[in-house]
Design an enzyme around this catalytic site. Structure first.
Site, PDB file in Angstrom:
ATOM      1  N   VAL A  59      -0.691  -2.069  -1.362  1.00 11.31           N
ATOM      2  CA  VAL A  59      -1.624  -1.645  -0.322  1.00 11.31           C
ATOM      3  C   VAL A  59      -2.773  -0.846  -0.924  1.00 11.31           C
ATOM      4  O   VAL A  59      -3.936  -1.040  -0.560  1.00 11.31           O
ATOM      5  CB  VAL A  59      -0.895  -0.838   0.779  1.00 11.31           C
ATOM      6  CG1 VAL A  59      -1.889  -0.316   1.812  1.00 11.31           C
ATOM      7  CG2 VAL A  59       0.154  -1.709   1.472  1.00 11.31           C
ATOM      8  N   CYS A  60      -2.466   0.038  -1.879  1.00 11.70           N
ATOM      9  CA  CYS A  60      -3.520   0.844  -2.515  1.00 11.70           C
ATOM     10  C   CYS A  60      -4.507  -0.038  -3.273  1.00 11.70           C
ATOM     11  O   CYS A  60      -5.718   0.170  -3.219  1.00 11.70           O
ATOM     12  CB  CYS A  60      -2.908   1.872  -3.458  1.00 11.70           C
ATOM     13  SG  CYS A  60      -1.835   3.068  -2.651  1.00 11.70           S
ATOM     14  N   SER A  61      -3.976  -1.023  -3.961  1.00 10.50           N
ATOM     15  CA  SER A  61      -4.816  -1.962  -4.694  1.00 10.50           C
ATOM     16  C   SER A  61      -5.729  -2.727  -3.737  1.00 10.50           C
ATOM     17  O   SER A  61      -6.934  -2.852  -3.967  1.00 10.50           O
ATOM     18  CB  SER A  61      -3.932  -2.926  -5.486  1.00 10.50           C
ATOM     19  OG  SER A  61      -4.709  -3.856  -6.179  1.00 10.50           O
TER      20      SER A  61
END
Length: 166
Positions: A59-61
């Site tokens: 998700v962060c990526s």
């Protein structure tokens, strides 16, 4: 204060909550070359600040890629991605992802950004997923602390707020 969970477990946020209409507090973080950066380094630009727990997660990526693809070309604007990842890991992630123009900043040393914006998850020593849009004078025009740390932010609302700034 925002109520936040991470993997459905409640976490405690440290610091002062930053709200729409307030002037964003300054912070000190590290760039990939270990030099210090502060909010003042981006003076005169509108800013989209994307805080993530760790770049090295799905998700962060995706969040980092999305905001940079959608907003990095905005005139007079900058997209800053801040995490507690080490600067070396951030640099390696950018290279592996083929992203040359992403500004990643590390809050691992002092938690200055996280504490000043109220997004340090005390139990994990990670930043809560959040997005802040600041005008050229550092007035907060949009703020979102995502209620569940593994969920995506509202990209459309954040990008609309960023694009509306002159």
């Amino acid at each position: 204060m925002a109520q936040v969970t991470f993997k459905n477990e409640p976490v405690t946020l440290l610091g002062e909550e930053v709200t729409v209409g307030s002037i964003a507090p300054d912070f000190t973080v590290l760039a990939n070359d270990l030099s210090t950066r502060t909010l003042n380094d981006y003076e005169g630009k509108k800013k989209l600040i994307s805080a993530v727990p760790s770049l090295d997660t799905g998700v962060c990526s995706q969040q980092t890629r999305k905001f940079n693809e959608e907003a990095a070309n905005e005139q007079d604007g900058v997209v800053l991605t801040i995490s507690n990842d080490l600067p070396f890991a951030q640099k390696r992630w950018c290279a592996a992802e083929g992203l040359d123009n992403v500004v990643t900043l590390s809050d691992h040393r002092d938690l200055s950004f996280g504490e000043n914006f109220g997004v340090v998850m005390e139990e994990l020593r990670l930043l809560a997923r959040s997005v802040f849009v600041l005008d050229k004078d550092n007035k907060v025009v949009y703020a979102e602390v995502v209620s569940e740390g593994t969920n995506h932010p509202d990209y459309d609302k954040a990008l609309a707020a960023f694009r509306e700034l002159n």
